[in-house]
Design an enzyme around this catalytic site. Sequence first.
Site, PDB file in Angstrom:
ATOM      1  N   LYS A  13       0.824  -1.222   0.000  1.00  0.00           N
ATOM      2  CA  LYS A  13       0.000   0.000   0.000  1.00  0.00           C
ATOM      3  C   LYS A  13       0.853   1.265   0.000  1.00  0.00           C
ATOM      4  O   LYS A  13       0.601   2.187  -0.768  1.00  0.00           O
ATOM      5  CB  LYS A  13      -0.911   0.057   1.241  1.00  0.00           C
ATOM      6  CG  LYS A  13      -1.941  -1.029   1.345  1.00  0.00           C
ATOM      7  CD  LYS A  13      -2.877  -0.799   2.516  1.00  0.00           C
ATOM      8  CE  LYS A  13      -2.182  -0.711   3.864  1.00  0.00           C
ATOM      9  NZ  LYS A  13      -1.482  -1.922   4.285  1.00  0.00           N
ATOM     10  N   ARG A  88      -9.053   1.107   9.232  1.00  0.00           N
ATOM     11  CA  ARG A  88      -8.572  -0.218   9.616  1.00  0.00           C
ATOM     12  C   ARG A  88      -9.535  -0.934  10.546  1.00  0.00           C
ATOM     13  O   ARG A  88      -9.282  -2.070  10.932  1.00  0.00           O
ATOM     14  CB  ARG A  88      -7.219  -0.084  10.304  1.00  0.00           C
ATOM     15  CG  ARG A  88      -6.026  -0.478   9.426  1.00  0.00           C
ATOM     16  CD  ARG A  88      -4.775  -0.087  10.159  1.00  0.00           C
ATOM     17  NE  ARG A  88      -3.627  -0.863   9.838  1.00  0.00           N
ATOM     18  CZ  ARG A  88      -2.566  -0.363   9.210  1.00  0.00           C
ATOM     19  NH1 ARG A  88      -2.564   0.879   8.777  1.00  0.00           N
ATOM     20  NH2 ARG A  88      -1.504  -1.108   9.014  1.00  0.00           N
ATOM     21  N   ARG A 127      12.001  -6.289   4.565  1.00  0.00           N
ATOM     22  CA  ARG A 127      12.080  -4.941   4.001  1.00  0.00           C
ATOM     23  C   ARG A 127      12.981  -4.039   4.836  1.00  0.00           C
ATOM     24  O   ARG A 127      13.165  -4.210   6.029  1.00  0.00           O
ATOM     25  CB  ARG A 127      10.693  -4.330   3.800  1.00  0.00           C
ATOM     26  CG  ARG A 127      10.071  -3.726   5.028  1.00  0.00           C
ATOM     27  CD  ARG A 127       8.771  -3.041   4.666  1.00  0.00           C
ATOM     28  NE  ARG A 127       7.971  -2.852   5.855  1.00  0.00           N
ATOM     29  CZ  ARG A 127       6.712  -2.459   5.857  1.00  0.00           C
ATOM     30  NH1 ARG A 127       6.086  -2.252   4.724  1.00  0.00           N
ATOM     31  NH2 ARG A 127       6.065  -2.304   6.984  1.00  0.00           N
ATOM     32  N   ARG A 160      12.210  -1.471  10.150  1.00  0.00           N
ATOM     33  CA  ARG A 160      11.208  -0.907  11.050  1.00  0.00           C
ATOM     34  C   ARG A 160      11.123  -1.801  12.278  1.00  0.00           C
ATOM     35  O   ARG A 160      11.100  -3.023  12.146  1.00  0.00           O
ATOM     36  CB  ARG A 160       9.850  -0.890  10.328  1.00  0.00           C
ATOM     37  CG  ARG A 160       9.356   0.499  10.014  1.00  0.00           C
ATOM     38  CD  ARG A 160       8.161   0.460   9.134  1.00  0.00           C
ATOM     39  NE  ARG A 160       6.965  -0.087   9.775  1.00  0.00           N
ATOM     40  CZ  ARG A 160       5.763  -0.049   9.218  1.00  0.00           C
ATOM     41  NH1 ARG A 160       5.596   0.490   8.029  1.00  0.00           N
ATOM     42  NH2 ARG A 160       4.725  -0.569   9.823  1.00  0.00           N
ATOM     43  N   ARG A 171       0.427  -8.234  13.812  1.00  0.00           N
ATOM     44  CA  ARG A 171      -0.171  -7.263  12.884  1.00  0.00           C
ATOM     45  C   ARG A 171      -1.101  -7.958  11.884  1.00  0.00           C
ATOM     46  O   ARG A 171      -2.165  -7.446  11.549  1.00  0.00           O
ATOM     47  CB  ARG A 171       0.928  -6.487  12.147  1.00  0.00           C
ATOM     48  CG  ARG A 171       1.628  -5.473  13.051  1.00  0.00           C
ATOM     49  CD  ARG A 171       2.956  -5.028  12.500  1.00  0.00           C
ATOM     50  NE  ARG A 171       2.864  -4.309  11.255  1.00  0.00           N
ATOM     51  CZ  ARG A 171       3.881  -4.139  10.420  1.00  0.00           C
ATOM     52  NH1 ARG A 171       5.073  -4.664  10.703  1.00  0.00           N
ATOM     53  NH2 ARG A 171       3.730  -3.465   9.320  1.00  0.00           N
TER      54      ARG A 171
HETATM   55  P1  AMP Z   1       1.546   0.777   8.716  1.00  0.00           P
HETATM   56  O1  AMP Z   1       2.718   1.665   8.489  1.00  0.00           O
HETATM   57  O2  AMP Z   1       0.353   1.139   7.899  1.00  0.00           O
HETATM   58  O3  AMP Z   1       1.907  -0.683   8.607  1.00  0.00           O
HETATM   59  O4  AMP Z   1       1.103   1.007  10.237  1.00  0.00           O
HETATM   60  C1  AMP Z   1       1.989   0.754  11.307  1.00  0.00           C
HETATM   61  C2  AMP Z   1       1.224   0.648  12.611  1.00  0.00           C
HETATM   62  O5  AMP Z   1       0.567   1.892  12.884  1.00  0.00           O
HETATM   63  C3  AMP Z   1       0.119  -0.401  12.663  1.00  0.00           C
HETATM   64  O6  AMP Z   1       0.617  -1.685  12.959  1.00  0.00           O
HETATM   65  C4  AMP Z   1      -0.765   0.161  13.760  1.00  0.00           C
HETATM   66  O7  AMP Z   1      -0.211  -0.067  15.037  1.00  0.00           O
HETATM   67  C5  AMP Z   1      -0.692   1.642  13.507  1.00  0.00           C
HETATM   68  N1  AMP Z   1      -1.747   2.122  12.580  1.00  0.00           N
HETATM   69  C6  AMP Z   1      -1.585   2.621  11.317  1.00  0.00           C
HETATM   70  N2  AMP Z   1      -2.754   2.982  10.781  1.00  0.00           N
HETATM   71  C7  AMP Z   1      -3.698   2.709  11.714  1.00  0.00           C
HETATM   72  C8  AMP Z   1      -5.109   2.856  11.770  1.00  0.00           C
HETATM   73  N3  AMP Z   1      -5.814   3.327  10.720  1.00  0.00           N
HETATM   74  N4  AMP Z   1      -5.754   2.463  12.901  1.00  0.00           N
HETATM   75  C9  AMP Z   1      -5.087   1.990  13.954  1.00  0.00           C
HETATM   76  N5  AMP Z   1      -3.751   1.810  13.983  1.00  0.00           N
HETATM   77  C10 AMP Z   1      -3.056   2.171  12.874  1.00  0.00           C
END
Ligand code: AMP
Length: 217
Positions: A13, A88, A127, A160, A171
């Site tokens: 994404k 989400r 990654r 990360r 996750r």
């Molecule tokens: P991402 O970079 O999209 O993989 O997001 C990293 C982390 O941020 C996720 O594992 C969640 O802990 C948090 N996170 C990101 N977007 C959301 C969201 N829309 N709702 C809740 N937690 C989020």
Amino acid sequence: MNIVLLGAPGAGKGTQAVVLSQQYNLKLVGTGDLLRKEISGGSAPGLKASVFVEAGQLVPDELVFDIIQDNLTDTDWERGLLFDGFPRTLNQAEKLDKMFTSQRKNIDRVLFISADNAILVDRLVNRRICQSCLRVFGRETQSNGSSGKCKICGGVLTKRPDDNPETVKKRLQEYKEKTEPILRYYGGKVLRVDGSLTIQDVTKQLIAAVESSSIHQ
Ligand code: AMP
């Protein structure tokens, strides 16, 4: 035009969101990136969010909403938005609908990048991210000899903290339980693309999906 980009962690994404937001001149709203910015800046919301992010859990909806509201201006709404990693949860999806209604705007496209679990896990644990230019590299694209340096800017490549196998498992579990039901919520509006292909091929499919209907604004 407003787009919601859905997909499990590791589906691609973030990478595709950058390309699409440039292609259609949309304001990119990536909640993962926004949360990481708050966390690295040491803000109060960032401190609250960090506990959840580190554990691979979703951050509470209110916190995510506050951060989104703080980062959206009227000009952004006029320009058009691309949401990456949001909504989400079903509650987030419903609240997002309300936000759009109050702005008298529509979500024009819901794009879903799908990929098998094995691919997602492999991508996430392998990654690397450049500390300087923040570009993301997969196993195939990160190589610059064995220097561990970014091949674009020479910055140091890092992992990360939530890309370790334990947190990745959590996750993906959160995704299955809380995020996947959103696909049913959006129903026939969802345009699915195959996320197992190359970055360029996924981009082509996404663009075809965006262009596929007459609602293009
Ligand atoms: P991402 O970079 O999209 O993989 O997001 C990293 C982390 O941020 C996720 O594992 C969640 O802990 C948090 N996170 C990101 N977007 C959301 C969201 N829309 N709702 C809740 N937690 C989020």
